[in-house]
Scaffold this active site. Structure first.
Site, PDB file in Angstrom:
ATOM      1  CG  HIS A 154      51.866  78.858  19.837  1.00 49.87           C
ATOM      2  ND1 HIS A 154      51.390  77.569  19.726  1.00 49.87           N
ATOM      3  CD2 HIS A 154      53.169  78.804  19.460  1.00 49.87           C
ATOM      4  CE1 HIS A 154      52.359  76.783  19.301  1.00 49.87           C
ATOM      5  NE2 HIS A 154      53.442  77.493  19.130  1.00 49.87           N
ATOM      6  CB  CYS A 197      56.369  80.412  18.671  1.00 52.03           C
ATOM      7  SG  CYS A 197      56.508  78.616  18.875  1.00 52.03           S
ATOM      8  CG  ASP A 220      57.230  84.211  16.664  1.00 48.41           C
ATOM      9  OD1 ASP A 220      58.004  84.380  15.699  1.00 48.41           O
ATOM     10  OD2 ASP A 220      56.580  83.154  16.821  1.00 48.41           O
ATOM     11  CG  ASN A 221      60.741  82.687  17.064  1.00 50.04           C
ATOM     12  OD1 ASN A 221      59.762  82.218  17.654  1.00 50.04           O
ATOM     13  ND2 ASN A 221      61.014  82.354  15.808  1.00 50.04           N
ATOM     14  CG  ASP A 243      54.832  81.949  13.568  1.00 52.17           C
ATOM     15  OD1 ASP A 243      55.891  81.705  14.164  1.00 52.17           O
ATOM     16  OD2 ASP A 243      53.800  81.267  13.729  1.00 52.17           O
ATOM     17  CG  ASP A 244      59.303  80.647  12.982  1.00 53.20           C
ATOM     18  OD1 ASP A 244      59.161  81.042  14.152  1.00 53.20           O
ATOM     19  OD2 ASP A 244      59.266  79.444  12.661  1.00 53.20           O
TER      20      ASP A 244
END
Length: 526
Positions: free
Chosen positions: A142, A79, A289-290, A39-40
């Site tokens: 999410h 996300c 995710d990004n 995540d991130d």
């Protein structure tokens, strides 16, 4: 530490049982599939991509034992849309995870969102059921938190984790703390039963998530079923957290501590697969995710390496991701693939590995990467484009080494003046604009091989520009001609749909009063 020792003891025990049951690795026609989605986490957070802080020895070893993808992308710089794309194999504009409330706005699933993943979308675990796969998600979902959108309604057999980001703590009057689910019912809330200390950054969540992964794998070995594990840990998303043994251990503060713990967890997971004698029948893919959320500040965000800007933007730092494929005995060790690849490819590739035909009546954007992974034709990289969407707008396209920007925007002047900066220290005049700038008549083109930081646009007067544009333009024209956007799912918000009274709250005495419904159009500033 008791959790760690317990897990390792169980794994050793089950390794003996597993070997007794199978005698040799299982049927490679239905390999187990593990997707590790961070995540991130940024491209530049891994040692193998040049991070000097030495926080990722296990991920670096994973790359040395498998295949590294330097040109791997998310499907969106945020996300929720990126996760929806992974599990559907489709661009967010096709699967509905976007908004039309304003032009080119990033949208996601905060707990006031009314929508979620459409009932018309077919998710990866639903497809894998055709081959008898058991599926579990651990961590962040999410894709909508209302009952009809939760993982067990979309093909997963098990779930341990949360439907939303771990923002908080809240006082449960104007906004409830996010619930943590075990399958269909909540078992507590963040900052209550599942603590995250905002002052110290201490939380045992990553260790709990690792234990949940081990339990699932051992159960499937006992049942002799192929499995799909979607391990979506979120420790590197602000507010960043790590367990006590890792706090203060890195050179990059709390964020680096979180990276170290995730790396350690992945190392133990891969080691467990070897102990259990299933590594030759388990395909593992690691990515994020990004891009790193540079706007969260230096203590709460990672590195995007040489790339421009970060999360929320369609510059390289927002969508270029770290990516590693690992499958001993099948993927050649120490290989690097420069194939342009995308998180949506994991859907199509997983189906191919499992021997499941893709759905006939659905347009897929993901490619089957098995020829690349299995070295079946190493000289023939698929000449595919990468589409950079922000909400309902196609912002940029990459084809080969060239990237053409049709729109540029970092964030608004209004947001920028409040201290929100998606490109700190990286302003490029005419490129990282704080107003939406259209360039469709004369796109800004970069050569990402020579200029990965997107700082030096190719002259529009040059032959190189004209040649690149002549190859990219037909691709864009064909894409727009054949694109049918789905109904946007991220337009409406309502305070009444927040996590006031999730399933299972009665048993825990954790139900809260639900306010009166008052829907509004969500405001997406970025």
């Amino acid at each position: 530490m008791a959790v760690v020792l317990c897990s390792q003891t169980l794994i050793l025990f089950w390794a003996i049982i597993c070997c007794a049951l199978t005698g040799k690795p299982g049927n490679v026609l239905s390999p187990n599939i593990i997707i590790l989605l961070m995540d991130d986490m940024g491209w530049g957070d891994l040692g193998v991509f040049g991070q000097p802080s030495k926080e990722t020895p296990n991920l670096d070893a994973m790359a040395a034992q498998g295949m590294l993808f330097p040109n791997f992308y998310s499907a969106n710089p945020l996300c929720s849309p990126s996760r929806a794309a992974l599990l559907t194999g489709r661009l967010p504009v096709r699967n509905g995870f976007y908004t039309t409330n304003a032009h080119a706005r990033n949208a996601y699933t905060p707990q006031e969102i009314v929508g979620g993943i459409s009932k018309d979308e077919i998710l990866l675990p639903q497809m894998l059921k055709k081959k008898g796969y058991a599926s579990k998600i651990v961590g962040k979902w999410h894709l909508g938190h209302r009952p009809q959108y939760l993982p067990l309604e979309k093909g997963f057999d098990e779930w341990f984790g949360a439907p939303n980001c771990h923002f908080g703590p809240y006082n449960n009057s104007f906004r409830p703390n996010i619930p943590v689910y075990k399958n269909r019912e909540m078992v507590g809330r963040f900052y209550e039963e599942f603590q995250i200390d905002r002052k110290t950054g201490e939380s045992n969540l990553t260790q709990i998530y690792l234990e949940e992964a081990f339990d699932f794998i051992l159960d499937q070995i006992e049942m002799q079923r192929p499995f799909f594990l979607y391990w979506a840990a979120d420790a590197t998303h602000a507010p960043v957290y790590a367990s006590k043994p890792f706090l203060g251990k890195s050179q990059r503060g709390r964020y680096g501590d979180a990276v170290m713990e995730l790396d350690d967890s992945i190392g133990r997971l891969l080691k467990a697969l070897r102990f259990l004698n299933i590594e030759n029948n388990t395909f593992v893919f690691f990515t994020s995710d990004n891009g790193a959320a540079l706007s969260s500040g230096p203590h709460e965000s990672g590195s995007n390496g040489p790339f421009l800007c970060g999360k929320e933007t369609t510059f390289e730092g927002g969508m270029r991701e770290p990516a590693i494929a690992w499958w001993p005995g099948h993927i050649k060790e120490g290989t690097v693939s420069f194939q342009l690849a995308n998180v949506m490819d994991l859907f199509t590739t997983s189906l191919a590995l499992a021997g499941v035909s893709p759905p006939n009546d659905t347009t897929l954007d993901g490619l089957n990467l098995t020829p690349v992974l299995l070295n079946q034709d190493p000289g023939a990289l698929q000449n595919r484009p990468i589409f950079y969407y922000r909400g309902n707008e196609l912002m940029a396209v990459r084809l080969g080494q060239y990237k053409a920007h049709y729109w540029t925007w970092s964030n608004s002047w209004k947001q920028f003046k409040t201290g929100i900066n998606f490109c700190p220290g990286q302003e490029v005049p005419g490129v990282t604009t704080h107003e939406q700038k259209e360039h469709t008549m004369q796109p800004i083109i970069f050569h990402l091989g020579r200029d990965p930081g997107e700082k030096f646009p190719i002259s529009v007067l040059s032959e190189e520009y004209q040649d690149a544009l002549s190859r990219i333009s037909p691709v864009v024209e064909q894409h727009k001609k054949t694109l049918t956007p789905s109904v946007p799912q991220l337009n409406m918000c309502d305070v009444a749909v927040m996590n006031w009274a999730p399933a299972g709250c009665e048993k825990l005495g954790k139900c809260l009063n639900v306010p009166k419904s008052a829907p509004w159009k969500c405001d997406w500033p970025h």
